[in-house]
Scaffold this motif. Structure first.
Motif, PDB file in Angstrom:
ATOM      1  N   ALA A  53       4.685  56.811   0.087  1.00 56.22           N
ATOM      2  CA  ALA A  53       5.818  55.924  -0.166  1.00 56.22           C
ATOM      3  C   ALA A  53       5.439  54.795  -1.115  1.00 56.22           C
ATOM      4  CB  ALA A  53       6.332  55.353   1.159  1.00 56.22           C
ATOM      5  N   ARG A  54       4.256  54.259  -0.925  1.00 61.40           N
ATOM      6  CA  ARG A  54       3.813  53.189  -1.817  1.00 61.40           C
ATOM      7  C   ARG A  54       3.645  53.710  -3.246  1.00 61.40           C
ATOM      8  NH1 ARG A  54      -1.721  49.503  -1.368  1.00 61.40           N
ATOM      9  NH2 ARG A  54      -1.139  48.026  -2.993  1.00 61.40           N
ATOM     10  N   ALA A  55       3.077  54.905  -3.400  1.00 60.03           N
ATOM     11  CA  ALA A  55       2.918  55.496  -4.733  1.00 60.03           C
ATOM     12  C   ALA A  55       4.275  55.738  -5.385  1.00 60.03           C
ATOM     13  CB  ALA A  55       2.125  56.797  -4.635  1.00 60.03           C
ATOM     14  N   LEU A  56       5.263  56.144  -4.589  1.00 52.94           N
ATOM     15  CA  LEU A  56       6.601  56.372  -5.129  1.00 52.94           C
ATOM     16  C   LEU A  56       7.222  55.057  -5.598  1.00 52.94           C
ATOM     17  CD1 LEU A  56       9.296  58.709  -3.668  1.00 52.94           C
ATOM     18  CD2 LEU A  56       9.899  56.406  -4.389  1.00 52.94           C
ATOM     19  N   GLU A  57       7.099  54.019  -4.790  1.00 51.34           N
ATOM     20  CA  GLU A  57       7.645  52.726  -5.200  1.00 51.34           C
ATOM     21  C   GLU A  57       7.012  52.237  -6.494  1.00 51.34           C
ATOM     22  OE1 GLU A  57       9.144  50.547  -1.082  1.00 51.34           O
ATOM     23  OE2 GLU A  57       7.408  49.755  -2.165  1.00 51.34           O
ATOM     24  N   GLN A  58       5.718  52.447  -6.641  1.00 54.45           N
ATOM     25  CA  GLN A  58       5.034  52.002  -7.859  1.00 54.45           C
ATOM     26  C   GLN A  58       5.449  52.827  -9.074  1.00 54.45           C
ATOM     27  OE1 GLN A  58       0.935  52.275  -6.592  1.00 54.45           O
ATOM     28  NE2 GLN A  58       0.927  50.201  -5.740  1.00 54.45           N
ATOM     29  N   ALA A  59       5.738  54.104  -8.847  1.00 51.18           N
ATOM     30  CA  ALA A  59       6.151  54.975  -9.953  1.00 51.18           C
ATOM     31  C   ALA A  59       7.593  54.705 -10.378  1.00 51.18           C
ATOM     32  CB  ALA A  59       5.994  56.431  -9.557  1.00 51.18           C
ATOM     33  N   TRP A  60       8.414  54.232  -9.447  1.00 52.03           N
ATOM     34  CA  TRP A  60       9.826  53.932  -9.715  1.00 52.03           C
ATOM     35  C   TRP A  60      10.110  52.462  -9.417  1.00 52.03           C
ATOM     36  CZ3 TRP A  60      12.974  58.537  -7.204  1.00 52.03           C
ATOM     37  CH2 TRP A  60      13.016  59.602  -8.119  1.00 52.03           C
TER      38      TRP A  60
END
Length: 423
Positions: A53-60
């Motif tokens: 989830a953290r990686a997704l937030e950083q990517a978007w």
């Protein structure tokens, strides 16, 4: 214990590289689509789900999204738009049950323009323990405990779990319709079967309730009457491939056991050691798998067959342990102890086995390592290696030898890692 030798340093470097290869921070962003016209809802469960989830937030960073994921206690990450809930693993608890209920509600009433991103990794089965009506959380806890001690494979355990669940076996996917569904998965099961990872909440299930009953019979597991009644009812049946209730779905594996083993092999080869991957889906009783791999290592050492030495034998998968004693055990430390007993101090053979999530059994210890001196050192400390194996007490054994692999939560999970180095 003196500082690890260069041989042990190499084994640890290979393990660390395998874990890093499965990092959500490295792997997730490349698999995200263009943001949709509608809403973005993020859901998920597993030991890696918070890191995903953290990686997704950083990517978007500029995408409006909301969601909820459930991870194991101690495995949370800081997120601003996705709520992170911690729950119990491997035996479920009320926190996971409540989160599963909320997750189902969150995805209801979406439109065709909306996108649900589901972040799935190993451990999700116990983290989403919402049972079908008539089966209580206590019933599910009892079944989970019995399955964990039985020696059943992960596929067999998850077959039972799916057919007792109100959210697994494709039921969560059905709740997402008609929105588009994107499954991003880190695999922790032999064969990378999506329906076995977290018991497949957002994919169709090819198994049946009859298969679940057969597992309970095979391992002679006594279950509460409510469980028997549910598995004897059509209400327990999951969504099958081709079911019209399933939404538009794409499933992508962002990290797998083979990817991790290949990275470990690269590290060894960079040090001039040829590495051979024996397989990423090896299953069976941990102590029996140890006997087979020990025999191969001895053949390499004594005969140069099937591989010339020096070399590194790598393997993954998920072994099982039939619990007979009351010690502190886990499948990786049980494998390592059985390996040491079979090798009997053979010169020139070192090994490390650990779980890539950093947790072996119920201990906050990933695994252990051995050298040709392991059994001799144990005797000097008054430890009986064979007795420790018989009582499933391998964690105590390696703790006394200061030969544990301790990582803390890795926030990923591509299952067991085994490395045997033959000089």
């Amino acid at each position: 214990m003196t500082a690890p030798s260069e041989t042990l340093r190499l084994l640890r470097a290979c393990f660390d590289a395998a874990v890093q290869a499965a990092s959500p921070q490295l792997q997730l962003a490349a698999h995200l689509p263009a943001p949709p016209r509608g809403r973005v809802i993020v859901i998920g469960a597993g030991k890696a789900s918070a890191a995903m989830a953290r990686a997704l937030e950083q990517a978007w960073p500029d995408v409006s999204l909301q969601g909820l994921v459930v991870t194991r206690y101690g495995h949370a990450e800081s997120c601003s738009r996705v709520e992170i809930v911690e729950a119990s693993h491997p035996v479920p608890d009320a926190a996971g049950e409540q989160a599963a209920t909320r997750m189902l509600e969150m995805v209801r009433g979406l439109s065709e323009d909306d996108l649900v991103v589901c972040l799935i990794s190993g451990g999700g089965s116990s983290l989403l323990p919402l049972a079908l009506p008539g089966v209580s959380l206590a019933d599910k806890q009892a079944v989970s405990k019995a399955l964990l001690k039985s020696g059943a494979s992960i596929q067999e355990m998850n077959t039972v779990r799916r057919h007792l669940s109100a959210i697994k076996g494709g039921r969560l996917a059905a709740a997402c319709a008609p929105a588009r569904l994107l499954n991003l998965i880190i695999s922790d099961v032999p064969g990378d079967s999506a329906h076995d990872i977290a018991s497949g909440p957002t994919v169709a299930d090819p198994t049946t309730r009859a298969d679940a009953l057969a597992v309970l019979e095979r391992y002679r597991i006594d279950v509460p009457a409510s469980v028997s009644a549910m598995l004897s009812s059509d209400d327990a049946e999951t969504l099958k491939p081709g079911d019209g209730r399933l939404p538009r779905t794409e499933t992508v594996f962002i990290a797998t056991p083979m990817m991790a083993l290949q990275r470990a092999a690269e590290v060894a080869r960079a040090q001039g050691i040829q590495a051979y991957i024996l397989g990423d889906a090896i299953e069976g009783e941990a102590r029996e798998v140890a006997k087979v791999l020990a025999a191969m290592a001895l053949s390499v050492k004594r005969h140069g067959h099937p591989f010339p030495r020096p070399c590194l034998l790598l393997s993954g998968g998920e072994t099982t342990v039939t619990v007979r004693g009351n010690g502190r055990g886990g499948r990786n430390v049980e494998f390592t102890l059985a390996l040491a007993l079979t090798l009997r101090g053979e010169a020139g053979i070192h090994a490390l086995a650990a779980d890539t999530d950093g947790v072996d059994g119920e201990e906050e210890v990933a695994g252990a390592w051995i050298t040709p001196a392991t059994l001799q050192r144990a005797r000097e400390l008054g430890l009986d290696a064979a007795q420790c194996l018989d009582t499933n007490d391998a964690h105590r054994f390696f703790e006394a030898l200061q030969a544990q692999v301790i990582t803390g939560p890795t926030r990923t999970n591509v299952n067991d890692f085994r490395a045997i180095l033959i000089d």
